[in-house]
Design a protein around this motif. Sequence first.
Motif, PDB file in Angstrom:
ATOM      1  N   ARG A 248       0.855  -1.184   0.000  1.00  0.00           N
ATOM      2  CA  ARG A 248       0.000   0.000   0.000  1.00  0.00           C
ATOM      3  C   ARG A 248       0.898   1.244   0.000  1.00  0.00           C
ATOM      4  N   ARG A 249       1.131   1.802  -1.171  1.00  0.00           N
ATOM      5  CA  ARG A 249       2.107   2.884  -1.297  1.00  0.00           C
ATOM      6  C   ARG A 249       1.493   4.254  -1.567  1.00  0.00           C
ATOM      7  N   ASN A 250       0.302   4.290  -2.164  1.00  0.00           N
ATOM      8  CA  ASN A 250      -0.334   5.569  -2.467  1.00  0.00           C
ATOM      9  C   ASN A 250      -1.105   6.084  -1.264  1.00  0.00           C
ATOM     10  N   ASP A 251      -0.934   7.374  -0.958  1.00  0.00           N
ATOM     11  CA  ASP A 251      -1.580   7.915   0.233  1.00  0.00           C
ATOM     12  C   ASP A 251      -3.054   8.218   0.044  1.00  0.00           C
ATOM     13  N   PHE A 252      -3.584   8.028  -1.186  1.00  0.00           N
ATOM     14  CA  PHE A 252      -5.002   8.298  -1.443  1.00  0.00           C
ATOM     15  C   PHE A 252      -5.832   7.013  -1.557  1.00  0.00           C
ATOM     16  N   GLU A 253      -5.211   5.858  -1.337  1.00  0.00           N
ATOM     17  CA  GLU A 253      -5.913   4.589  -1.489  1.00  0.00           C
ATOM     18  C   GLU A 253      -5.832   3.750  -0.217  1.00  0.00           C
ATOM     19  N   ALA A 254      -6.877   2.913  -0.024  1.00  0.00           N
ATOM     20  CA  ALA A 254      -6.878   1.856   1.000  1.00  0.00           C
ATOM     21  C   ALA A 254      -6.550   2.377   2.393  1.00  0.00           C
ATOM     22  N   LYS A 255      -7.189   3.464   2.766  1.00  0.00           N
ATOM     23  CA  LYS A 255      -6.894   4.074   4.065  1.00  0.00           C
ATOM     24  C   LYS A 255      -7.946   3.795   5.131  1.00  0.00           C
TER      25      LYS A 255
ATOM     26  N   ALA B  17     -21.630   7.153 -10.882  1.00  0.00           N
ATOM     27  CA  ALA B  17     -20.971   8.461 -10.807  1.00  0.00           C
ATOM     28  C   ALA B  17     -19.476   8.331 -11.077  1.00  0.00           C
ATOM     29  N   ALA B  18     -18.849   7.295 -10.531  1.00  0.00           N
ATOM     30  CA  ALA B  18     -17.412   7.090 -10.753  1.00  0.00           C
ATOM     31  C   ALA B  18     -17.135   6.728 -12.206  1.00  0.00           C
ATOM     32  N   LYS B  19     -17.987   5.871 -12.790  1.00  0.00           N
ATOM     33  CA  LYS B  19     -17.802   5.501 -14.196  1.00  0.00           C
ATOM     34  C   LYS B  19     -17.954   6.716 -15.103  1.00  0.00           C
TER      35      LYS B  19
ATOM     36  N   PHE C 162     -16.550   4.961  -5.577  1.00  0.00           N
ATOM     37  CA  PHE C 162     -17.970   5.261  -5.442  1.00  0.00           C
ATOM     38  C   PHE C 162     -18.277   6.752  -5.545  1.00  0.00           C
ATOM     39  N   GLU C 163     -17.785   7.530  -4.602  1.00  0.00           N
ATOM     40  CA  GLU C 163     -18.152   8.943  -4.538  1.00  0.00           C
ATOM     41  C   GLU C 163     -17.048   9.828  -5.108  1.00  0.00           C
ATOM     42  N   PRO C 164     -17.431  10.986  -5.684  1.00  0.00           N
ATOM     43  CA  PRO C 164     -16.408  11.955  -6.090  1.00  0.00           C
ATOM     44  C   PRO C 164     -15.572  12.360  -4.881  1.00  0.00           C
ATOM     45  N   GLY C 165     -14.304  12.573  -5.102  1.00  0.00           N
ATOM     46  CA  GLY C 165     -13.405  12.920  -4.009  1.00  0.00           C
ATOM     47  C   GLY C 165     -11.971  12.699  -4.420  1.00  0.00           C
ATOM     48  N   ARG C 166     -11.075  12.781  -3.462  1.00  0.00           N
ATOM     49  CA  ARG C 166      -9.650  12.714  -3.776  1.00  0.00           C
ATOM     50  C   ARG C 166      -9.252  11.368  -4.382  1.00  0.00           C
ATOM     51  N   GLN C 167      -9.766  10.267  -3.824  1.00  0.00           N
ATOM     52  CA  GLN C 167      -9.347   8.975  -4.356  1.00  0.00           C
ATOM     53  C   GLN C 167      -9.735   8.827  -5.823  1.00  0.00           C
ATOM     54  N   LEU C 168     -10.968   9.225  -6.161  1.00  0.00           N
ATOM     55  CA  LEU C 168     -11.409   9.116  -7.545  1.00  0.00           C
ATOM     56  C   LEU C 168     -10.597  10.029  -8.460  1.00  0.00           C
ATOM     57  N   SER C 169     -10.397  11.273  -8.064  1.00  0.00           N
ATOM     58  CA  SER C 169      -9.668  12.209  -8.931  1.00  0.00           C
ATOM     59  C   SER C 169      -8.208  11.801  -9.092  1.00  0.00           C
ATOM     60  N   GLU C 170      -7.585  11.333  -8.005  1.00  0.00           N
ATOM     61  CA  GLU C 170      -6.191  10.895  -8.090  1.00  0.00           C
ATOM     62  C   GLU C 170      -6.068   9.604  -8.906  1.00  0.00           C
ATOM     63  N   THR C 171      -7.062   8.738  -8.811  1.00  0.00           N
ATOM     64  CA  THR C 171      -7.049   7.502  -9.605  1.00  0.00           C
ATOM     65  C   THR C 171      -7.158   7.829 -11.085  1.00  0.00           C
ATOM     66  N   ILE C 172      -8.045   8.751 -11.444  1.00  0.00           N
ATOM     67  CA  ILE C 172      -8.184   9.159 -12.850  1.00  0.00           C
ATOM     68  C   ILE C 172      -6.879   9.758 -13.354  1.00  0.00           C
ATOM     69  N   ARG C 173      -6.273  10.611 -12.539  1.00  0.00           N
ATOM     70  CA  ARG C 173      -4.989  11.218 -12.934  1.00  0.00           C
ATOM     71  C   ARG C 173      -3.943  10.131 -13.173  1.00  0.00           C
ATOM     72  N   TYR C 174      -3.851   9.192 -12.257  1.00  0.00           N
ATOM     73  CA  TYR C 174      -2.853   8.119 -12.372  1.00  0.00           C
ATOM     74  C   TYR C 174      -3.103   7.265 -13.617  1.00  0.00           C
ATOM     75  N   LEU C 175      -4.353   6.885 -13.848  1.00  0.00           N
ATOM     76  CA  LEU C 175      -4.665   6.032 -14.991  1.00  0.00           C
ATOM     77  C   LEU C 175      -4.387   6.752 -16.315  1.00  0.00           C
ATOM     78  N   LYS C 176      -4.626   8.063 -16.361  1.00  0.00           N
ATOM     79  CA  LYS C 176      -4.302   8.834 -17.567  1.00  0.00           C
ATOM     80  C   LYS C 176      -2.799   8.812 -17.835  1.00  0.00           C
ATOM     81  N   GLU C 177      -2.015   8.928 -16.780  1.00  0.00           N
ATOM     82  CA  GLU C 177      -0.565   8.920 -16.927  1.00  0.00           C
ATOM     83  C   GLU C 177      -0.046   7.563 -17.395  1.00  0.00           C
ATOM     84  N   CYS C 178      -0.794   6.497 -17.095  1.00  0.00           N
ATOM     85  CA  CYS C 178      -0.385   5.153 -17.503  1.00  0.00           C
ATOM     86  C   CYS C 178      -0.547   4.934 -19.014  1.00  0.00           C
ATOM     87  N   GLY C 179      -1.382   5.743 -19.651  1.00  0.00           N
ATOM     88  CA  GLY C 179      -1.604   5.576 -21.083  1.00  0.00           C
ATOM     89  C   GLY C 179      -2.295   4.274 -21.438  1.00  0.00           C
TER      90      GLY C 179
END
Length: 269
Positions: A141-148, A246-248, A216-233
């Motif tokens: 568990r390395r990301n500070d926005f996940e699994a907290k 809502a998340a989809k 599930f809900e809009p918030g930091r985890q969702l926005s940071e996940t979208i950012r990360y997945l975009k960077e993955c290409g």
Amino acid sequence: MKLQVLVDNNTYIDAYYLGEPAASFYIEEDGKRILLDTGYSDILLGNAKKMDIDLSKLTHIVFSHGHNDHTRGFSFLKEKIDLSQVSLIAHPDCFLPREDDTDVFGAPFSAEEAAQIVNYAPFRMPVYLTEKLVFLGEIPRRNDFEAKEPIGRRLKDGLWEDDFVMDDSALVYQGKDGLFIISGCSHSGICNIIEYAKEVCEDTRIASVIGGFHLFEPGRQLSETIRYLKECGIEKLYPCHCVSLAAKAAMLAELPVTEVGVGLRLEIQ
């Protein structure tokens, strides 16, 4: 690798399968026939029959984690099929009792009971099922926005403790275009899973991801996940099971999201 969605919250239009808030994926790879998770009820049996999948030829069952929407279908599967020659792969904490203030939601059988039915092999570290398909074991568990946040409690060594679902894991297929990740719920965080998959497989290319992202809900985890997945290409994303509308929708606005339902078939080179 061939993959078919046996159980999901959703079904495709004009495909007369059954759905439920649970997950199960059928995989064929290098002569192995694998179930990742078994759903909640007996619908995997009927859905598999309609898809012409012969579950009596299974070689492996893998549990992504020990919640009953991923493990309870095993209770119905074992009544219909001889599983004595099947290997069961899971994290060693998968079968711990689990509860919260309103419900009990762990696997409906213990590790000892499972071992009487299948060839149970617990793995905390990564293990290869085929030359190209690996079970990741425990995810760092390395990301500070996940699994907290804990999800209820678990009983371990006679003590009830907050449950951070440390048994949550995933499968990774090493394809010619990069890694194809198959998650159950991603309680450990889908970005944590991807990072560990890169490390284990020594490949930074992420071709696709399918499974529950636990968003599930809009918030930091969702926005940071979208950012990360975009960077993955990533070429294609297949969020299903524990991902809200809502998340989809938020993901679809910025990422190559594809519809998932029971009956989806994929072939990955």
